[in-house]
Scaffold this motif. Sequence first.
Motif, mmCIF file in Angstrom:
data_model
loop_
_atom_site.group_PDB
_atom_site.id
_atom_site.type_symbol
_atom_site.label_atom_id
_atom_site.label_comp_id
_atom_site.label_asym_id
_atom_site.label_seq_id
_atom_site.Cartn_x
_atom_site.Cartn_y
_atom_site.Cartn_z
ATOM 1 N N ASP A 40 -45.369 -22.246 -11.122
ATOM 2 C CA ASP A 40 -43.982 -22.715 -11.043
ATOM 3 C C ASP A 40 -43.759 -23.967 -11.887
ATOM 4 O O ASP A 40 -42.728 -24.099 -12.550
ATOM 5 N N THR A 41 -44.710 -24.879 -11.881
ATOM 6 C CA THR A 41 -44.566 -26.133 -12.617
ATOM 7 C C THR A 41 -44.424 -25.870 -14.112
ATOM 8 O O THR A 41 -43.549 -26.433 -14.776
ATOM 9 N N VAL A 42 -45.292 -25.017 -14.634
ATOM 10 C CA VAL A 42 -45.250 -24.714 -16.066
ATOM 11 C C VAL A 42 -43.967 -23.972 -16.417
ATOM 12 O O VAL A 42 -43.328 -24.252 -17.439
ATOM 13 N N GLN A 43 -43.549 -23.048 -15.590
ATOM 14 C CA GLN A 43 -42.324 -22.300 -15.862
ATOM 15 C C GLN A 43 -41.090 -23.201 -15.820
ATOM 16 O O GLN A 43 -40.174 -23.046 -16.618
ATOM 17 N N GLU A 44 -41.070 -24.173 -14.887
ATOM 18 C CA GLU A 44 -39.961 -25.126 -14.832
ATOM 19 C C GLU A 44 -39.924 -25.969 -16.100
ATOM 20 O O GLU A 44 -38.854 -26.197 -16.675
ATOM 21 N N ALA A 45 -41.098 -26.436 -16.526
ATOM 22 C CA ALA A 45 -41.164 -27.245 -17.740
ATOM 23 C C ALA A 45 -40.733 -26.430 -18.954
ATOM 24 O O ALA A 45 -39.995 -26.921 -19.823
ATOM 25 N N ALA A 46 -41.166 -25.181 -19.033
ATOM 26 C CA ALA A 46 -40.775 -24.321 -20.151
ATOM 27 C C ALA A 46 -39.266 -24.077 -20.149
ATOM 28 O O ALA A 46 -38.626 -24.083 -21.204
ATOM 29 N N GLY A 47 -38.688 -23.900 -18.975
ATOM 30 C CA GLY A 47 -37.240 -23.714 -18.880
ATOM 31 C C GLY A 47 -36.484 -24.960 -19.311
ATOM 32 O O GLY A 47 -35.463 -24.869 -20.003
ATOM 33 N N ALA A 48 -36.992 -26.130 -18.927
ATOM 34 C CA ALA A 48 -36.343 -27.378 -19.319
ATOM 35 C C ALA A 48 -36.421 -27.577 -20.831
ATOM 36 O O ALA A 48 -35.442 -27.985 -21.468
ATOM 37 N N VAL A 49 -37.561 -27.265 -21.404
ATOM 38 C CA VAL A 49 -37.719 -27.397 -22.855
ATOM 39 C C VAL A 49 -36.787 -26.423 -23.570
ATOM 40 O O VAL A 49 -36.142 -26.777 -24.566
ATOM 41 N N GLN A 50 -36.700 -25.209 -23.088
ATOM 42 C CA GLN A 50 -35.831 -24.219 -23.711
ATOM 43 C C GLN A 50 -34.360 -24.645 -23.619
ATOM 44 O O GLN A 50 -33.608 -24.523 -24.586
#
Length: 113
Positions: A40-50
Amino acid sequence: MRGRLMFAAGFGIGYVFGTRAGRERFDQIREKAKQFWQSDTVQEAAGAVQAKAERIYGSGKQMMTERAHRMREKSMHQRPQQEGQQQQQQQESPERPEASWEPPVGFPVSTSY
């Protein structure tokens, strides 16, 4: 932070390609990487970057569109003045300006027309 991440990624890739542990160890590493990416942490960070990248792209696109419109409007206002100047120059000089063009040194010129 970015340097550490790049170092860790390089280390992991180097280990995977350089390991002699065989297919089992490779599968273990691949599974751990998959779990890491799906966390979840990595996916949240990836979503924020996107989302940030999309905002930056959108604002850059809007800014360039506005500048292009301003440049077009500016050139439209300058065109009548330039056309008047060109007509005046043509009346003063009977010689065509492109006839006096000399190619730069080293410029290949074909004489077989």
